[in-house]
Design a protein around this motif. Structure first.
Motif, short mmCIF file in Angstrom:
data_model
loop_
_atom_site.label_atom_id
_atom_site.label_comp_id
_atom_site.label_asym_id
_atom_site.label_seq_id
_atom_site.Cartn_x
_atom_site.Cartn_y
_atom_site.Cartn_z
N MET A 189 2.11 2.01 -3.51
CA MET A 189 1.02 2.55 -4.33
C MET A 189 0.76 4.01 -3.97
O MET A 189 0.52 4.85 -4.85
CB MET A 189 -0.24 1.71 -4.14
CG MET A 189 -0.13 0.30 -4.71
SD MET A 189 -1.54 -0.74 -4.27
CE MET A 189 -2.86 0.10 -5.13
N LEU A 190 0.83 4.30 -2.67
CA LEU A 190 0.61 5.67 -2.22
C LEU A 190 1.71 6.60 -2.73
O LEU A 190 1.44 7.71 -3.19
CB LEU A 190 0.54 5.72 -0.70
CG LEU A 190 0.34 7.11 -0.07
CD1 LEU A 190 -0.99 7.71 -0.53
CD2 LEU A 190 0.40 7.04 1.45
N ALA A 242 0.82 -1.21 0.00
CA ALA A 242 0.00 0.00 0.00
C ALA A 242 0.86 1.26 0.00
O ALA A 242 0.51 2.26 -0.64
CB ALA A 242 -0.92 0.00 1.22
N LYS A 243 2.01 1.20 0.70
CA LYS A 243 2.86 2.39 0.75
C LYS A 243 3.43 2.71 -0.63
O LYS A 243 3.48 3.87 -1.04
CB LYS A 243 4.00 2.21 1.76
CG LYS A 243 4.88 3.45 1.85
CD LYS A 243 5.87 3.42 3.00
CE LYS A 243 6.67 4.70 3.02
NZ LYS A 243 7.61 4.78 4.14
N PHE A 300 1.08 7.29 -6.31
CA PHE A 300 -0.08 8.18 -6.49
C PHE A 300 0.31 9.62 -6.21
O PHE A 300 -0.04 10.53 -6.97
CB PHE A 300 -1.22 7.75 -5.55
CG PHE A 300 -2.43 8.64 -5.64
CD1 PHE A 300 -3.37 8.47 -6.65
CD2 PHE A 300 -2.62 9.69 -4.74
CE1 PHE A 300 -4.47 9.31 -6.76
CE2 PHE A 300 -3.71 10.53 -4.83
CZ PHE A 300 -4.65 10.34 -5.85
N VAL A 301 1.03 9.83 -5.11
CA VAL A 301 1.42 11.19 -4.74
C VAL A 301 2.37 11.78 -5.78
O VAL A 301 2.21 12.93 -6.21
CB VAL A 301 2.07 11.21 -3.33
CG1 VAL A 301 2.69 12.57 -3.04
CG2 VAL A 301 1.03 10.86 -2.28
#
Length: 560
Positions: free
Chosen positions: A161-162, A158-159, A165-166
């Motif tokens: 992907m985050l 998840a990190k 995204f950012v």
């Protein structure tokens, strides 16, 4: 040659190292992968990569590269900042029998096109943030195979992907690009996982890296650094550092802060390659200019080594959160690339208890040629002593050695000195003497103890935060602007970067503004090369044959 510097060596530091200790860098890397398999090798954005994982991933990527039908010695460009993909890519390229071409990710299309074509690179591994630059020049190069990486993919979960995204959607750091035949980094790893890496017989004289530099002129050339060159410098740095490393308490495994860019030869050798030889943990800092974020990362580790440049130390010292850091485990703080200011060293020593040990080198010397003693506590204002197995002479304009205390050109001989410039025998001949010394282009003096001090620059090179900037390149491009008649570029003192670029321009079009010219320069040059100042003149000082006198412009600034 009388090696007067040996009498100034610290106890326990040998006068010579054995550069033939390893057959190749692959031998060194694979020894580390097996010996330190369970240790962490790298960490970036809190994601750790063990030596065993680095072994596996680099084999997979190496297999994928070999499946592209590249021949031994093929050049593979790496256009990555300090992210986990960098050490994987470099190890993969070397293990597959190819040559690494380090590329500054901030290059403009013009700069990238030159380097890819000059090196004859057939493949490239590029961060998606810079893929649009590649797209602009792809059709004008020999690149056939492309691997595109992202900031978050090796972080995973998840990190990861985050992070992506950012980077893509919030910070807008990934310009749109279209590279239809490119493969994603993780896809290449997966593809290579189903194949076997073919061992390649490498010898010490095989080229490992093409490290691009303006040399002592300004035309960007590839310094051909062999496996033996890099191995030698790793072992020289290691031998030189023993007085600091053996000081109580002895720490193992060591933790190195890798804030300097890995595509730069200093970090490549002193952080990545030496770190793997030691089984150390390298903390990768993708953006050291974010001083607050950098300090936050430093606060998570007991750091032992911090190679950097004067500007970086100064930025840390001036940040309010710096005082909260614990430096009780810090053992070595090295600086190169630009002069360390005494006020910065004094403040650093007071704050951390560890002095900044200044050294000197060039891309052509892999890079370290001289360094102050690792057990120093006093600021010497010199670049130190020649490393083990290194000879330094100071030459006059006729190429003859001068007496001690007399200024001349610093010339370097040792196993870390390059084989020459890639496909440029004419340029190689200009800088290499018949007896194997590399002429640095820097003017220095040597004292009775063998310590060398740089007093001037033979050429017109500008040093911006440790990066070489060559007026010839900038002037040629600026002069191609339709509104410019002629120009001259010099370096001027700068509090933050040591020197900054200043351009003096004679306009062809009187309506041309400094702002318009700045925009043009942003399109043509990486940030560190761009003029910080532009001054318009009616004419430029010249010799009687019409050569522009940069020296007179520099002297004007000094007198002002």
């Amino acid at each position: 040659m009388q090696k007067i510097w040996l009498k100034s060596y610290p106890p326990g530091v040998p006068s010579e190292i054995n550069p033939d200790q390893y057959r190749s860098l692959v031998h060194l890397l694979e020894e580390a992968f097996h010996q330190y398999a369970e240790r962490n090798a790298y960490v970036c954005m809190d994601k750790f990569l063990t030596y065993a994982e680095l072994d596996t991933y680099s084999q997979h990527l190496g297999r994928w590269l070999q499946s592209r039908s590249l021949k031994k010695g093929a050049r593979v460009a790496v256009m990555l900042p300090n992210v986990l993909q960098y050490p994987i890519a470099v190890a993969a390229i070397l293990r597959a029998g190819f040559i690494v071409v380090n590329v500054n990710p901030l290059y403009t299309p013009r700069e990238l096109e030159h380097q890819l074509n000059d090196s004859g690179s057939e493949a490239i591994i590029v961060l998606e943030n810079f893929a649009s630059t590649l797209e602009h020049v792809l059709g004008k190069t020999s690149i056939k195979h492309i691997v595109v990486a992202s900031m978050g993919e090796m972080v995973g979960g998840a990190k990861g992907m985050l992070v992506n995204f950012v980077v893509r959607n919030v910070k807008k750091m990934v310009p749109p690009f279209s590279l239809p035949n490119a493969m994603r980094f993780k896809q290449a790893l997966a593809y290579g996982g189903g194949m076997k890496l073919t061992p390649v017989e490498l010898v010490p004289s095989d080229v490992a890296f093409l490290q691009y530099t303006g040399g002592t002129t300004g035309v960007s050339k590839g310094a051909t650094l062999t496996h033996r060159n890099i191995i030698a410098n790793v072992l020289q740095i290691e031998a030189w550092s023993q007085p600091a490393l053996l000081k109580e308490p002895v720490v193992a495994p060591l933790t190195i802060v890798c804030a300097l860019p890995l595509y730069h030869i200093f970090a490549l050798t002193a952080c990545a390659m030496w770190g793997m030889r030691l089984g150390a943990l390298n903390i990768l800092i993708p953006n050291p200019r974010d001083t607050g974020g950098f300090i936050k990362v430093l606060g998570k580790y007991k750091i032992n080594m911090l190679p950097a440049v004067n500007t970086l130390y100064n930025a840390l010292l001036n940040h309010p959160d710096f005082a909260s850091l614990d430096f009780s485990y810090l053992k070595i703080v090295n600086s190169g690339g630009m002069a360390v200011q005494q006020v910065v060293n004094d403040r650093w020593l007071k704050a951390t208890g560890v002095p900044i040990i200044e050294g000197y080198g060039l891309s052509e010397t892999s890079p370290v040629a001289t360094c102050n003693r690792a057990d120093s506590v006093l600021f010497s204002a010199t670049i130190g002593l020649p490393l083990p197995s290194t000879d330094i002479v100071i030459l006059d304009d006729d190429g003859q050695p001068v007496a001690l205390g007399v200024r001349g050109e610093i010339a370097i001989r040792g196993p870390q000195v390059m084989g020459g410039y890639w496909n440029r025998p004419d340029e190689t001949e200009k800088v290499m003497t018949a007896d194997g010394f590399f002429k640095s282009g820097d003017v220095g003096v040597m004292n009775e103890g063998g310590y060398v001090t740089i007093v001037d620059r033979k050429k017109d090179m500008i040093l911006v935060s440790g990066f070489n900037v060559y007026p010839n390149e900038l002037e040629g491009v600026i002069a191609s602007h339709p509104g410019v008649l002629e120009c001259a570029v010099i370096g001027v003192p700068d509090q933050h970067s040591g020197e900054a670029v200043k351009a003096f321009v004679v306009r062809k079009n009187p309506s041309l503004t400094a702002e318009q010219l700045m925009v043009y320069c942003q399109e043509q040059f990486a940030p560190y090369k761009r003029p910080k100042y532009i001054e318009f003149r009616d004419q430029l000082p010249k010799t009687n044959v019409g050569k522009i006198l940069r020296r007179m412009l520099r002297d004007e600034k000094k007198a002002a």
